[in-house]
Design a protein around this motif. Structure first.
Motif, PDB file in Angstrom:
ATOM      1  N   ALA A 127      33.097  30.422  46.891  1.00  0.00           N
ATOM      2  CA  ALA A 127      32.033  31.777  46.207  1.00  0.00           C
ATOM      3  C   ALA A 127      32.058  30.921  44.596  1.00  0.00           C
ATOM      4  CB  ALA A 127      33.924  32.745  45.825  1.00  0.00           C
ATOM      5  N   ILE A 128      31.093  32.008  43.938  1.00  0.00           N
ATOM      6  CA  ILE A 128      30.668  32.271  42.507  1.00  0.00           C
ATOM      7  C   ILE A 128      31.223  32.888  42.145  1.00  0.00           C
ATOM      8  CG2 ILE A 128      28.871  32.158  40.784  1.00  0.00           C
ATOM      9  CD1 ILE A 128      27.252  30.955  43.256  1.00  0.00           C
ATOM     10  N   LYS A 188      39.545  25.134  44.245  1.00  0.00           N
ATOM     11  CA  LYS A 188      38.293  24.023  43.850  1.00  0.00           C
ATOM     12  C   LYS A 188      37.441  24.101  43.882  1.00  0.00           C
ATOM     13  CE  LYS A 188      37.796  18.543  45.283  1.00  0.00           C
ATOM     14  NZ  LYS A 188      38.115  18.232  45.981  1.00  0.00           N
ATOM     15  N   VAL A 189      37.489  23.766  41.690  1.00  0.00           N
ATOM     16  CA  VAL A 189      36.326  23.258  41.335  1.00  0.00           C
ATOM     17  C   VAL A 189      34.930  23.008  42.190  1.00  0.00           C
ATOM     18  CG1 VAL A 189      34.871  23.593  39.400  1.00  0.00           C
ATOM     19  CG2 VAL A 189      36.946  24.777  39.470  1.00  0.00           C
ATOM     20  N   LEU A 190      33.813  23.350  41.979  1.00  0.00           N
ATOM     21  CA  LEU A 190      32.473  22.918  42.612  1.00  0.00           C
ATOM     22  C   LEU A 190      32.265  22.113  41.910  1.00  0.00           C
ATOM     23  CD1 LEU A 190      32.361  24.615  46.494  1.00  0.00           C
ATOM     24  CD2 LEU A 190      33.401  21.936  45.565  1.00  0.00           C
ATOM     25  N   GLU A 191      31.661  23.320  41.091  1.00  0.00           N
ATOM     26  CA  GLU A 191      30.731  23.388  40.029  1.00  0.00           C
ATOM     27  C   GLU A 191      30.531  24.373  38.661  1.00  0.00           C
ATOM     28  OE1 GLU A 191      25.719  21.883  38.961  1.00  0.00           O
ATOM     29  OE2 GLU A 191      26.472  22.617  41.223  1.00  0.00           O
ATOM     30  N   ARG A 192      30.456  23.694  37.528  1.00  0.00           N
ATOM     31  CA  ARG A 192      30.522  24.622  36.472  1.00  0.00           C
ATOM     32  C   ARG A 192      29.916  24.805  35.760  1.00  0.00           C
ATOM     33  NH1 ARG A 192      36.368  24.741  35.315  1.00  0.00           N
ATOM     34  NH2 ARG A 192      37.561  23.106  35.850  1.00  0.00           N
ATOM     35  N   PHE A 193      29.328  26.581  35.560  1.00  0.00           N
ATOM     36  CA  PHE A 193      27.612  26.811  34.619  1.00  0.00           C
ATOM     37  C   PHE A 193      28.063  27.668  33.727  1.00  0.00           C
ATOM     38  CE2 PHE A 193      27.307  27.275  40.028  1.00  0.00           C
ATOM     39  CZ  PHE A 193      26.658  26.129  39.382  1.00  0.00           C
ATOM     40  N   GLY A 194      29.551  27.138  32.894  1.00  0.00           N
ATOM     41  CA  GLY A 194      29.579  27.833  31.664  1.00  0.00           C
ATOM     42  C   GLY A 194      30.169  29.516  31.604  1.00  0.00           C
ATOM     43  N   TYR A 195      29.364  30.085  32.378  1.00  0.00           N
ATOM     44  CA  TYR A 195      29.561  31.696  32.248  1.00  0.00           C
ATOM     45  C   TYR A 195      30.271  32.079  33.883  1.00  0.00           C
ATOM     46  CZ  TYR A 195      27.952  32.505  27.198  1.00  0.00           C
ATOM     47  OH  TYR A 195      27.469  32.321  26.096  1.00  0.00           O
ATOM     48  N   VAL A 196      30.081  31.046  34.364  1.00  0.00           N
ATOM     49  CA  VAL A 196      30.650  31.030  35.722  1.00  0.00           C
ATOM     50  C   VAL A 196      30.738  29.667  36.378  1.00  0.00           C
ATOM     51  CG1 VAL A 196      28.998  33.837  36.415  1.00  0.00           C
ATOM     52  CG2 VAL A 196      27.783  30.959  36.493  1.00  0.00           C
ATOM     53  N   THR A 197      31.935  29.885  37.333  1.00  0.00           N
ATOM     54  CA  THR A 197      32.152  28.841  38.319  1.00  0.00           C
ATOM     55  C   THR A 197      31.700  29.259  40.117  1.00  0.00           C
ATOM     56  OG1 THR A 197      33.288  28.496  36.358  1.00  0.00           O
ATOM     57  CG2 THR A 197      33.879  27.023  38.937  1.00  0.00           C
ATOM     58  N   MET A 198      31.623  27.701  40.405  1.00  0.00           N
ATOM     59  CA  MET A 198      31.424  28.141  42.570  1.00  0.00           C
ATOM     60  C   MET A 198      32.699  26.855  41.985  1.00  0.00           C
ATOM     61  SD  MET A 198      28.066  26.770  44.588  1.00  0.00           S
ATOM     62  CE  MET A 198      27.909  25.112  43.711  1.00  0.00           C
ATOM     63  N   PRO A 248      36.802  37.609  38.598  1.00  0.00           N
ATOM     64  CA  PRO A 248      36.230  38.757  39.776  1.00  0.00           C
ATOM     65  C   PRO A 248      34.767  37.729  40.578  1.00  0.00           C
ATOM     66  CG  PRO A 248      36.534  39.499  38.181  1.00  0.00           C
ATOM     67  CD  PRO A 248      37.052  37.883  37.463  1.00  0.00           C
ATOM     68  N   LEU A 249      35.000  37.195  41.190  1.00  0.00           N
ATOM     69  CA  LEU A 249      33.288  36.965  42.700  1.00  0.00           C
ATOM     70  C   LEU A 249      32.428  38.241  41.776  1.00  0.00           C
ATOM     71  CD1 LEU A 249      35.169  36.105  44.697  1.00  0.00           C
ATOM     72  CD2 LEU A 249      33.964  36.364  45.934  1.00  0.00           C
ATOM     73  N   PHE A 250      31.573  37.292  41.199  1.00  0.00           N
ATOM     74  CA  PHE A 250      29.925  37.273  41.001  1.00  0.00           C
ATOM     75  C   PHE A 250      29.094  38.257  41.898  1.00  0.00           C
ATOM     76  CE2 PHE A 250      25.496  37.385  39.687  1.00  0.00           C
ATOM     77  CZ  PHE A 250      25.866  37.301  38.557  1.00  0.00           C
ATOM     78  N   ASN A 251      29.589  39.554  40.947  1.00  0.00           N
ATOM     79  CA  ASN A 251      28.607  41.063  41.625  1.00  0.00           C
ATOM     80  C   ASN A 251      29.112  41.377  42.756  1.00  0.00           C
ATOM     81  OD1 ASN A 251      26.513  42.936  41.637  1.00  0.00           O
ATOM     82  ND2 ASN A 251      25.103  41.903  42.275  1.00  0.00           N
ATOM     83  N   ASP A 252      30.887  41.192  42.939  1.00  0.00           N
ATOM     84  CA  ASP A 252      31.828  42.419  43.241  1.00  0.00           C
ATOM     85  C   ASP A 252      31.348  43.363  42.681  1.00  0.00           C
ATOM     86  OD1 ASP A 252      33.264  42.635  44.723  1.00  0.00           O
ATOM     87  OD2 ASP A 252      34.644  40.988  45.147  1.00  0.00           O
ATOM     88  N   ALA A 253      31.209  44.083  43.857  1.00  0.00           N
ATOM     89  CA  ALA A 253      31.312  45.395  42.862  1.00  0.00           C
ATOM     90  C   ALA A 253      32.124  46.372  42.767  1.00  0.00           C
ATOM     91  CB  ALA A 253      29.735  46.579  43.466  1.00  0.00           C
ATOM     92  N   ARG A 254      32.452  46.396  44.448  1.00  0.00           N
ATOM     93  CA  ARG A 254      34.625  46.763  44.991  1.00  0.00           C
ATOM     94  C   ARG A 254      35.316  46.176  43.302  1.00  0.00           C
ATOM     95  NH1 ARG A 254      36.286  47.947  50.727  1.00  0.00           N
ATOM     96  NH2 ARG A 254      33.989  49.361  50.263  1.00  0.00           N
ATOM     97  N   TYR A 255      35.018  44.834  42.906  1.00  0.00           N
ATOM     98  CA  TYR A 255      36.440  44.841  42.419  1.00  0.00           C
ATOM     99  C   TYR A 255      35.894  44.464  41.107  1.00  0.00           C
ATOM    100  CZ  TYR A 255      39.517  43.854  46.127  1.00  0.00           C
ATOM    101  OH  TYR A 255      39.921  44.697  47.502  1.00  0.00           O
ATOM    102  N   PRO A 285      22.246  40.608  45.321  1.00  0.00           N
ATOM    103  CA  PRO A 285      22.917  41.903  45.303  1.00  0.00           C
ATOM    104  C   PRO A 285      24.209  42.109  46.222  1.00  0.00           C
ATOM    105  CG  PRO A 285      20.747  41.806  47.379  1.00  0.00           C
ATOM    106  CD  PRO A 285      21.006  40.446  46.260  1.00  0.00           C
ATOM    107  N   ARG A 286      25.295  41.369  45.895  1.00  0.00           N
ATOM    108  CA  ARG A 286      26.365  41.368  46.901  1.00  0.00           C
ATOM    109  C   ARG A 286      27.168  40.450  46.217  1.00  0.00           C
ATOM    110  NH1 ARG A 286      27.360  36.952  50.576  1.00  0.00           N
ATOM    111  NH2 ARG A 286      25.978  35.425  50.441  1.00  0.00           N
ATOM    112  N   GLN A 287      28.773  40.489  46.798  1.00  0.00           N
ATOM    113  CA  GLN A 287      29.608  39.542  46.278  1.00  0.00           C
ATOM    114  C   GLN A 287      28.607  38.167  46.808  1.00  0.00           C
ATOM    115  OE1 GLN A 287      31.255  42.190  48.349  1.00  0.00           O
ATOM    116  NE2 GLN A 287      31.553  40.707  50.310  1.00  0.00           N
ATOM    117  N   ALA A 288      29.145  37.140  45.579  1.00  0.00           N
ATOM    118  CA  ALA A 288      28.900  35.626  45.884  1.00  0.00           C
ATOM    119  C   ALA A 288      29.580  35.279  46.585  1.00  0.00           C
ATOM    120  CB  ALA A 288      28.388  35.283  45.182  1.00  0.00           C
TER     121      ALA A 288
END
Length: 347
Positions: free
Chosen positions: A186-187, A230-240, A263-270, A296-299
């Motif tokens: 997840a992102i 578990k963190v896989l990669e950090r991008f600053g404002y978001v994390t994988m 919350p998950l990136f681009n998860d409209a419901r949450y 255009p969906r949750q990551a």
């Protein structure tokens, strides 16, 4: 059976699925035995469960499975979903089959494909595709052919499908006993403080928004849920992150990550379809808009799946690449992180 349910059930309206008037010469007979002669592809256990749930009515009064029918009784089965939800019309929808043998198959579900017919989605589902490509798939406890577990419409990734009754029973027990292995990628919004951790919290339907699930502190509310991340990669404002499930509750990763403030990136419901971390610069807003267009969906992607083969006893493990939309999003954030010192102090 642990299942990720995409669509909440209708709760306020009951629909008639079966109706019969008891014949004139019928001897007194338990209703569960009586109905087995009238309902195709059913079992006494399923009929008893329906009665225990208050779904079987005689002369408009709910009865238990030990009720004895008599001549001219009007027997009805009422359920909370329209009867045509259980009718599956075969549709020629392509399947990405990762593995197949006589007992089961593993598929890689694309984002946007609903797993089974339900409220608002009666055609064009994975189950419709399975009905076209395979005959006589076994029914699960919800009368859906082949399904051992589910993932949300806009979640991509691996699913195992049972092709025999024995495989269905064996695989379902593994998911119920939490011995199956499931890893998601997840992102999420924000820069997680810890490199890894565990989220625990009972999950139940949100009290105000019935389309959402929520975490409840009261141990008597909802069902226990455990997610290891578990963190896989950090991008600053978001994390994988990698998420490993112990349980399989509805929207589990989505609601657990929101619960801890990520919350998950681009998860409209949450709420993940808003800019939750970052700057106020117009250029950054445009960057996020472009990211939303790419994905255009949750990551969220069900990347790995493991289980014991129901016939051979061999441990089977499958892994799939991230879909193109998530890969493109990751590359975009990776480039942004390199060119900016984004989110170094964010949490």
């Amino acid at each position: 059976m642990q299942q990720n349910d995409e669509s909440p059930e209708l709760e306020d309206e009951l629909y008639e699925h079966f109706r019969v008037e008891v014949p004139k010469g019928q001897d007194l007979l338990r209703i569960d035995k009586f109905l087995m002669h009238f309902i195709a592809n059913s079992s006494r256990n399923k009929i008893q469960t329906a009665a225990d749930n208050g779904d079987i009515y005689v002369n408009d009064v709910p009865v238990k499975s030990n009720y004895r029918v008599k001549p001219f009784d009007v027997v009805r089965i009422l359920l909370a979903h329209p009867p045509f939800e259980n009718r599956v019309d075969p549709e020629n929808i392509p399947l990405d089959i990762v593995y197949e043998d006589e007992a089961l198959l593993v598929i890689n579900k694309p984002p946007g494909l609903v797993v089974h017919p339900g409220h608002g989605n009666y055609t064009g589902t994975l189950v419709n595709a399975l009905a076209y490509h395979f005959e006589n798939l076994p029914m699960n406890s919800s009368e859906r052919p082949g399904l051992v577990h589910r993932i949300d419409k806009d979640t991509s990734g691996l699913l195992v499908i049972a092709k025999t009754e024995a495989a269905m029973t064996h695989l379902a027990k593994q998911f119920e006993a939490k011995t199956s292995e499931r890893e998601y990628v997840a992102i999420v919004w924000g820069n997680l403080k810890e490199d890894e951790g565990t989220i625990e919290g009972n999950i139940a339907r949100h009290l105000k928004d019935r389309m959402q699930m929520a975490v409840f502190a009261d141990p008597n509310v909802g069902k226990p849920a455990v997610t290891h991340y578990k963190v896989l990669e950090r991008f600053g404002y978001v994390t994988m992150v990698s998420c490993v499930l112990e349980t399989g509750r509805t929207h589990q990763i989505r609601v657990h990550m929101k619960h801890i403030g990520h919350p998950l990136f681009n998860d409209a419901r949450y709420g993940g379809d808003l800019i939750l971390k970052g700057t106020t610069f117009t250029k950054y807003k445009q960057f996020i808009d472009n990211c939303f267009k790419i994905l255009p969906r949750q990551a969220l992607h069900a990347k790995t799946l493991g289980f014991v083969h129901p016939t051979t006893g061999e441990m089977m493990r499958f892994d799939t690449e991230l879909p193109d939309d998530m890969q493109q999003l990751i590359e975009k954030w990776r480039a942004y992180a390199k060119s900016n010192t984004a989110g170094e102090d964010e949490d």
